[in-house]
Design an enzyme around this catalytic site. Structure first.
Site, PDB file in Angstrom:
ATOM      1  N   ARG A 149       0.807  -1.236   0.000  1.00  0.00           N
ATOM      2  CA  ARG A 149       0.000   0.000   0.000  1.00  0.00           C
ATOM      3  C   ARG A 149       0.837   1.281   0.000  1.00  0.00           C
ATOM      4  NH1 ARG A 149      -3.424  -3.095   3.571  1.00  0.00           N
ATOM      5  NH2 ARG A 149      -5.114  -3.947   2.296  1.00  0.00           N
ATOM      6  N   LYS A 153       3.980  11.371 -11.418  1.00  0.00           N
ATOM      7  CA  LYS A 153       3.233  10.479 -12.320  1.00  0.00           C
ATOM      8  C   LYS A 153       3.962   9.141 -12.378  1.00  0.00           C
ATOM      9  CE  LYS A 153       0.642  13.507 -15.359  1.00  0.00           C
ATOM     10  NZ  LYS A 153       0.457  14.064 -16.720  1.00  0.00           N
ATOM     11  N   GLU A 192      11.560  18.927 -24.023  1.00  0.00           N
ATOM     12  CA  GLU A 192      10.712  19.142 -22.839  1.00  0.00           C
ATOM     13  C   GLU A 192      11.106  20.442 -22.118  1.00  0.00           C
ATOM     14  OE1 GLU A 192       8.030  17.549 -22.128  1.00  0.00           O
ATOM     15  OE2 GLU A 192       8.208  15.526 -22.960  1.00  0.00           O
ATOM     16  N   LYS A 206       8.261  23.256 -13.344  1.00  0.00           N
ATOM     17  CA  LYS A 206       7.424  22.070 -13.163  1.00  0.00           C
ATOM     18  C   LYS A 206       6.869  22.019 -11.738  1.00  0.00           C
ATOM     19  CE  LYS A 206       6.114  17.688 -14.190  1.00  0.00           C
ATOM     20  NZ  LYS A 206       6.274  16.463 -14.906  1.00  0.00           N
ATOM     21  N   GLU A 218      -3.585  16.906 -11.942  1.00  0.00           N
ATOM     22  CA  GLU A 218      -3.979  17.293 -13.306  1.00  0.00           C
ATOM     23  C   GLU A 218      -5.485  17.463 -13.491  1.00  0.00           C
ATOM     24  OE1 GLU A 218      -1.556  15.443 -16.397  1.00  0.00           O
ATOM     25  OE2 GLU A 218      -3.180  15.791 -17.810  1.00  0.00           O
ATOM     26  N   ARG A 244      -2.347  21.738 -14.650  1.00  0.00           N
ATOM     27  CA  ARG A 244      -1.249  20.835 -15.031  1.00  0.00           C
ATOM     28  C   ARG A 244      -1.322  20.411 -16.490  1.00  0.00           C
ATOM     29  NH1 ARG A 244       1.460  15.995 -11.387  1.00  0.00           N
ATOM     30  NH2 ARG A 244       2.909  15.295 -12.988  1.00  0.00           N
ATOM     31  N   ASN A 287       1.178  19.429 -20.989  1.00  0.00           N
ATOM     32  CA  ASN A 287       0.946  18.614 -22.192  1.00  0.00           C
ATOM     33  C   ASN A 287       1.122  19.421 -23.470  1.00  0.00           C
ATOM     34  OD1 ASN A 287       0.201  15.984 -21.224  1.00  0.00           O
ATOM     35  ND2 ASN A 287      -1.592  16.966 -20.340  1.00  0.00           N
ATOM     36  N   HIS A 300       1.994  17.877 -26.755  1.00  0.00           N
ATOM     37  CA  HIS A 300       1.919  16.426 -26.569  1.00  0.00           C
ATOM     38  C   HIS A 300       0.703  15.786 -27.236  1.00  0.00           C
ATOM     39  CE1 HIS A 300       5.155  17.092 -23.790  1.00  0.00           C
ATOM     40  NE2 HIS A 300       5.198  15.833 -23.432  1.00  0.00           N
ATOM     41  N   HIS A 337       1.813  12.903 -29.289  1.00  0.00           N
ATOM     42  CA  HIS A 337       1.545  11.500 -28.923  1.00  0.00           C
ATOM     43  C   HIS A 337       0.941  10.733 -30.092  1.00  0.00           C
ATOM     44  CE1 HIS A 337       1.442  11.938 -24.272  1.00  0.00           C
ATOM     45  NE2 HIS A 337       2.572  11.425 -24.683  1.00  0.00           N
ATOM     46  N   HIS A 396      10.212  10.280 -28.230  1.00  0.00           N
ATOM     47  CA  HIS A 396       9.160  11.092 -27.617  1.00  0.00           C
ATOM     48  C   HIS A 396       9.412  12.590 -27.864  1.00  0.00           C
ATOM     49  CE1 HIS A 396       6.155  12.366 -24.725  1.00  0.00           C
ATOM     50  NE2 HIS A 396       7.062  13.101 -24.127  1.00  0.00           N
TER      51      HIS A 396
HETATM   52  N1  GLY Z   1       4.687  15.222 -18.140  1.00  0.00           N
HETATM   53  C1  GLY Z   1       3.589  16.018 -17.836  1.00  0.00           C
HETATM   54  C2  GLY Z   1       3.206  15.989 -16.404  1.00  0.00           C
HETATM   55  O1  GLY Z   1       3.968  15.539 -15.565  1.00  0.00           O
HETATM   56  O2  GLY Z   1       2.128  16.397 -16.065  1.00  0.00           O
END
Ligand code: GLY
Length: 368
Positions: free
Chosen positions: A119, A141, A183, A225, A235, A239, A243, A246, A250, A262
């Site tokens: 957990r 993430k 990025e 960031k 997000e 947030r 993107n 992206h 993507h 990427h």
């Molecule tokens: N890579 C985008 C984010 O971390 O939200």
């Protein structure tokens, strides 16, 4: 060495530290984060081959898991299961820590294993690529792919800390190194015009991997960031600006079967976003040209490959997580350094006709 504190609601009350420097990957720095916990070190065969693990002493009682093959092919639930079962076999408790050393796929898997083992246990990220140092190691993430899509299994799980040693970037090949810098360009475009000017004037220093320049780059990235993630850790809205480039990027990545990296796909996506901004009246050709100049100086593609059909791209972006009622929603900028916010929203509906026109132009003529 620079230290930033991120105040994201995190596993550790009050947030976590990000250390940035050159040659800082030492046992004593790692020990600051892991203290006397048992360690499961998770890395991959590329990082091992590059010698990055050689200088790190794994204390007794610690375990090591080297992911093979490195990369997206191994980013699945079986690899995470194998990490977890190795920890269980070694009777590692909830007070253990996973230390993930590598690029984005290592970080995503190390973070996800930490999030679900008993957990949830602590994770320390040590990113070693331009993409992971700029982006994926910060913000919590985590996840792995299913047989159908990227990051189908995943959750937000904030780390105990992040150590960014820019010297590890010297081990990357030229294509991987340069594409990951996209990025950083993304961060500048959405949040910081001065950072964009720094990139414009420092391309040559970046290309020779000058350490002081890379340390400044990392500090810009982490501040931007962290500021976004602190406000919107899961997000819900803001947030989404991370993107930028992206959504179409993507789609290109998928349709090219991952033959483009990427960052290369995000480069194409950023140019597409900039052309959409022109068409909807919040961008200019001159701004697009400035962005394209930086991308070309980094040897990034600014044309959609012919194998990506217009219909294929539209189909994928309609199913993007930001779409509402199959209408694509894109993060956009209104000027360099300023993401666009309208009606308190940071991702914007764009008519399919405009997206189609831009994709057609970028497939046929490109902007080189
Ligand atoms: N890579 C985008 C984010 O971390 O939200």
């Amino acid at each position: 060495m620079e230290k930033l504190h991120v105040k994201v609601p995190a596993v550790e009350a009050g947030g976590y530290d990000i250390l940035i420097g050159g040659g800082i990957l030492t046992d004593s720095v790692i020990a600051e984060f892991v203290a006397d916990r048992r360690v499961m070190l998770v890395s991959d065969e590329n990082v091992e081959r590059a010698g990055i693990l050689d200088g790190i002493k794994v204390p007794s009682g610690c375990e090591k898991f080297i992911i093979s093959p490195a990369g997206e092919l191994s980013k699945n639930i079986s690899t995470v299961t194998a990490v977890i079962e190795k920890m269980e076999a070694a009777a590692m408790g909830r007070d253990s820590v996973i230390v993930g050393i590598g690029g984005g796929t290592v970080g995503d898997m190390a973070g996800f294993a930490a999030a679900i083992y008993k957990r949830g246990i602590a994770v320390l990220h040590i990113p070693t690529t331009t993409v992971s140092q700029a982006d994926s190691s910060i913000g919590g993430k985590t996840g792995v792919d299913s047989t159908m899509s990227k990051n189908a299994y995943g959750c937000f799980w904030q780390p105990r800390g992040v150590i960014i040693d820019v010297r590890t970037l010297k081990t990357l090949d030229e294509r991987q190194y340069r594409s990951g810098l996209v990025e950083s360009l993304k961060h500048a475009l959405i949040r910081d015009a001065e950072y964009f000017e720094f990139l414009e004037t420092n391309v040559a220093n970046l290309l020779i991997r000058d350490e002081p320049t890379l340390i400044r780059l990392a500090a810009y990235n982490c501040r931007i960031k962290a500021a976004v993630v602190e406000q919107d850790p899961t997000e819900k809205n803001l947030r989404r600006i991370l993107n930028y480039g992206h959504t179409i990027g993507h789609a290109v990545e998928t349709l090219c079967d991952y033959t483009l990296y990427h960052g290369e796909c995000v480069a194409i996506g950023i140019v597409a976003a900039s052309m959409i901004e022109q068409r909807i009246g919040i961008g200019t050709r001159e701004r697009t040209n400035r962005i394209v100049d930086v991308l070309l100086a980094l040897s990034q593609p600014v044309r959609i490959p012919a194998q990506c059909s217009i219909d294929g791209i539209i189909d994928i972006i309609r199913r993007d997580k930001k779409s509402v009622g199959a209408v694509p929603r894109l993060a956009l900028i209104e000027q360099i350094g300023k993401a666009c916010c309208k009606d308190s929203q940071w991702a914007h509906p764009v008519s399919t006709d405009i997206v189609q026109e831009v994709i057609a132009e970028l497939r046929e003529v490109g902007l080189e």
